[in-house]
Enzyme design. Structure first.
Site, short mmCIF file in Angstrom:
data_model
loop_
_atom_site.label_atom_id
_atom_site.label_comp_id
_atom_site.label_asym_id
_atom_site.label_seq_id
_atom_site.Cartn_x
_atom_site.Cartn_y
_atom_site.Cartn_z
N ASN A 153 0.80 -1.23 0.00
CA ASN A 153 0.00 0.00 0.00
C ASN A 153 0.84 1.28 0.00
O ASN A 153 0.47 2.26 -0.64
CB ASN A 153 -1.02 -0.01 1.15
CG ASN A 153 -0.37 -0.07 2.50
OD1 ASN A 153 0.69 -0.68 2.67
ND2 ASN A 153 -0.96 0.56 3.48
N GLU A 252 3.98 -4.56 12.33
CA GLU A 252 3.00 -3.49 12.13
C GLU A 252 1.88 -4.08 11.29
O GLU A 252 2.07 -4.37 10.10
CB GLU A 252 3.66 -2.28 11.46
CG GLU A 252 4.75 -1.68 12.36
CD GLU A 252 5.50 -0.51 11.75
OE1 GLU A 252 5.48 -0.34 10.52
OE2 GLU A 252 6.13 0.24 12.53
N CYS A 286 -3.09 1.62 6.39
CA CYS A 286 -3.46 0.89 7.62
C CYS A 286 -4.13 1.80 8.64
O CYS A 286 -4.89 1.35 9.48
CB CYS A 286 -2.21 0.26 8.22
SG CYS A 286 -0.92 1.48 8.51
N GLU A 465 7.92 1.11 16.45
CA GLU A 465 9.06 1.64 15.71
C GLU A 465 8.92 3.16 15.71
O GLU A 465 7.93 3.71 16.19
CB GLU A 465 9.12 1.04 14.30
CG GLU A 465 9.37 -0.48 14.36
CD GLU A 465 9.88 -1.09 13.07
OE1 GLU A 465 10.63 -0.42 12.34
OE2 GLU A 465 9.53 -2.26 12.79
P1 NAD Z 1 0.09 -9.26 3.41
O1 NAD Z 1 0.22 -9.68 4.82
O2 NAD Z 1 -0.77 -10.05 2.51
O3 NAD Z 1 1.52 -9.22 2.70
C1 NAD Z 1 2.58 -8.46 3.23
C2 NAD Z 1 3.90 -9.09 2.85
O4 NAD Z 1 4.03 -10.36 3.50
C3 NAD Z 1 4.05 -9.36 1.35
O5 NAD Z 1 5.38 -9.04 0.98
C4 NAD Z 1 3.80 -10.86 1.25
O6 NAD Z 1 4.41 -11.48 0.15
C5 NAD Z 1 4.41 -11.35 2.56
N1 NAD Z 1 3.92 -12.63 3.05
C6 NAD Z 1 2.66 -13.14 2.94
N2 NAD Z 1 2.58 -14.33 3.58
C7 NAD Z 1 3.81 -14.59 4.10
C8 NAD Z 1 4.38 -15.66 4.85
N3 NAD Z 1 3.65 -16.71 5.22
N4 NAD Z 1 5.68 -15.59 5.21
C9 NAD Z 1 6.43 -14.52 4.87
N5 NAD Z 1 5.96 -13.48 4.14
C10 NAD Z 1 4.67 -13.50 3.77
O7 NAD Z 1 -0.37 -7.74 3.46
P2 NAD Z 1 -0.75 -6.81 2.23
O8 NAD Z 1 -2.05 -7.27 1.66
O9 NAD Z 1 0.44 -6.67 1.35
O10 NAD Z 1 -0.95 -5.40 2.97
C11 NAD Z 1 -2.17 -4.96 3.52
C12 NAD Z 1 -2.19 -5.17 5.02
O11 NAD Z 1 -1.09 -4.51 5.62
C13 NAD Z 1 -3.42 -4.58 5.68
O12 NAD Z 1 -3.89 -5.48 6.66
C14 NAD Z 1 -2.88 -3.31 6.35
O13 NAD Z 1 -3.64 -2.87 7.46
C15 NAD Z 1 -1.52 -3.75 6.75
N6 NAD Z 1 -0.64 -2.61 6.95
C16 NAD Z 1 -0.26 -2.27 8.23
C17 NAD Z 1 0.56 -1.16 8.44
C18 NAD Z 1 0.99 -0.74 9.83
O14 NAD Z 1 1.88 0.09 9.94
N7 NAD Z 1 0.40 -1.26 10.89
C19 NAD Z 1 0.98 -0.40 7.35
C20 NAD Z 1 0.56 -0.77 6.08
C21 NAD Z 1 -0.24 -1.89 5.89
#
Ligand code: NAD
Length: 484
Positions: A153, A252, A286, A465
């Site tokens: 995102n 996060e 997020c 962080e």
């Molecule tokens: P996601 O969890 O699907 O993927 C994030 C990353 O994790 C990707 O690079 C993906 O390839 C990797 N990944 C997925 N499964 C994995 C596994 N089993 N082992 C290792 N790596 C793995 O998230 P997304 O759809 O890319 O992002 C959206 C989500 O992120 C939303 O829930 C949003 O709220 C959250 N988000 C949180 C913050 C924060 O600061 N708290 C910031 C931005 C986004």
């Protein structure tokens, strides 16, 4: 067709398999991406360890800070390339990428270059009951090789938010950007080369999560810590993987953020602020607010005003300066958001505006746009009020007392962010302190100072962080006790 490659030990390297990088605005393939296999992830981790034994470990804090500032300069030198790549990968409006994502990436490197020089020693003079004296001091050391896994995102912003403090503390990193947005992590490798960051200190492996680069990285015994931003359930999966090698984690994760709007707020500021909080980046931040609680006295007026804002948003081509609403990231994510749009109606919501797909009559109809959407009338136990949707959508509910508003806002398993809108300063402090979240804004949203703690409670994460909190996570303390 452009090929986006892995970056290992200072070289761009192809692999055996490739996957497509898709432009969410029209569904076209813009590049092929090399998927790192297990051997390449291993090579990246080994090269990071070699880097830790080489020039990088001898540089000292001052020179590391100099080079991090040069990374910021190198990002700014390529400003337009970064903006173009980020816009093509994510579909976010060019106005957003050029005002938020890319400037923040440069700022991330500068702020941690400054802060790392301030991190002093802790020391304690000890006197035991038998009269023995000792001096204790703790030195900070790098953790080693940090695995950095990031979402789609805010790809460059969130990646550099972790890479900058990790490098400031003297670590080497292997990053696994989202499969949806591989470009800017790869461009950053060029900035690292320009800035004189030694080979192996910054490595990029592309691919997916389970059974691919993400999992290979988190399970690798040579990775000393994992920092992750993404969905809460991915956090659970990573936590299980790292358990066997007891790696420290910083997570996060997702949110279902609330906003509380009191009748004494500055109405226009609240409407404008919450329009951003709901619709910025098509709701794919997020920190976005998906639950709005509005004092009953102003409920109807507020719903009307936010509806007018939603209907005045201009969905369009991301490269068009006038666009303020881009597509969602992917076909799959649009399916998920649309499934919640359908569910809201099944759960008895009133659709105040939106609820579907905009029609353009050109190639954008092959893209992944949805209408900005506002619901009212759902019960607090509805799934659409409980689960993170991550689209340009919110539910607005009325409240009658401060106590009720606080209870509704806190009735969630998440705990990332909240915002309070009131002109009563005492109430602002009082309500903010009752929010079970990592960050609460009063009369604003997404106003960030990079020195402050950032993170979430509950399902929204582990640890903080930002500022010294980042430096604490990305370093290990060795306490030294000297008998005097
Ligand atoms: P996601 O969890 O699907 O993927 C994030 C990353 O994790 C990707 O690079 C993906 O390839 C990797 N990944 C997925 N499964 C994995 C596994 N089993 N082992 C290792 N790596 C793995 O998230 P997304 O759809 O890319 O992002 C959206 C989500 O992120 C939303 O829930 C949003 O709220 C959250 N988000 C949180 C913050 C924060 O600061 N708290 C910031 C931005 C986004």
């Amino acid at each position: 067709m452009k090929l986006i490659q892995n970056y290992i030990d200072g070289r761009f390297v192809p692999g055996k398999r490739e996957f497509a990088d898709v432009n969410p605005a029209d569904g076209t393939v813009i590049a092929q991406v090399t998927e790192a296999d297990e051997a390449q992830v291993d090579e990246a981790v080994q090269s990071a360890h070699r880097a830790l034994r080489g020039e990088w470990s001898r540089l000292g804090v001052r020179e590391r800070a100099v080079r991090l500032r040069k990374v910021a300069d190198a990002i700014e030198k390529r400003f337009d390339c970064f903006v173009e790549a980020e816009v093509a990968d994510t579909g976010k409006p060019v106005s957003l990428a050029s005002k938020l994502d890319v400037p923040r990436a440069a700022a991330n490197f500068r702020v941690f270059a400054d802060l790392v020089k301030l991190s002093g020693l802790e020391s304690f003079q000890t006197e035991t009951p038998d009269g023995t004296n000792a001096l204790n001091y703790a030195v900070r050391k790098p953790l080693g090789v940090v695995g950095v896994i990031t979402p789609w995102n805010l790809p460059l912003l969130l990646l550099t938010w972790k890479v900058a403090p990790a490098l400031a503390c003297g670590n080497a990193v292997v990053v696994k950007p989202s499969e949806e947005t591989p470009s800017t992590a790869t461009l950053l490798a060029e900035a690292m080369q320009d800035a004189g960051i030694p080979n192996g200190v910054y490595n990029v492996v592309h691919g997916f999560g389970p059974g691919s680069a993400g999992e290979f990285l988190t399970q690798h015994p040579g990775v000393n810590a994992v920092t992750f931003t993404g969905e809460s359930r991915t956090g659970t999966a990573i936590m299980k993987t790292v358990a066997s090698t007891v790696k420290p984690v910083s997570f996060e994760l997702g949110g279902k953020n609330a906003a509380i709007v009191f009748a004494d707020c500055n109405f226009e500021e609240a409407v404008n602020g919450l329009s951003d909080a709901v619709f910025l980046n098509s709701g794919q931040v997020c920190l976005c607010a998906e639950r709005l609680y509005v004092e009953r006295k102003i409920f109807d007026a507020f719903v009307d005003a936010l509806t007018r804002k939603a209907e005045s948003l201009h969905p369009g081509w991301p490269k068009d300066e006038k666009t303020d609403l881009g597509p969602l990231i992917s076909k799959q994510h649009r399916e998920k958001v649309l499934s919640y749009y359908r569910l809201a109606e099944e759960e008895g919501a009133t659709v105040v505006t939106g609820g579907g797909i905009p029609k353009f009559g050109d190639e954008r109809d092959n893209g992944f746009y949805v209408q900005p959407t506002i619901y009212t009338g759902l019960s607090e136990s509805a799934r659409c009020v409980k689960e993170e949707i991550f689209g340009p959508v919110c539910h607005i509910a009325p409240f009658d007392s401060e106590e009720q508003a606080v209870a509704m806002a806190n009735d969630t398993k998440y705990g990332l962010a909240a915002s309070i809108w009131t002109s009563n300063l005492k109430r602002g402090h009082r309500v903010a302190q009752q929010m079970n979240v990592g960050i609460t804004w009063v009369n604003c949203w997404f106003l960030r100072d990079l020195r402050t703690p950032f993170g979430g409670a509950g399902l929204s994460g582990i640890g903080r962080e930002g500022g010294m909190h980042s430096l604490n996570f990305y370093s290990e303390l060795n306490n030294i006790c000297i008998r005097l």
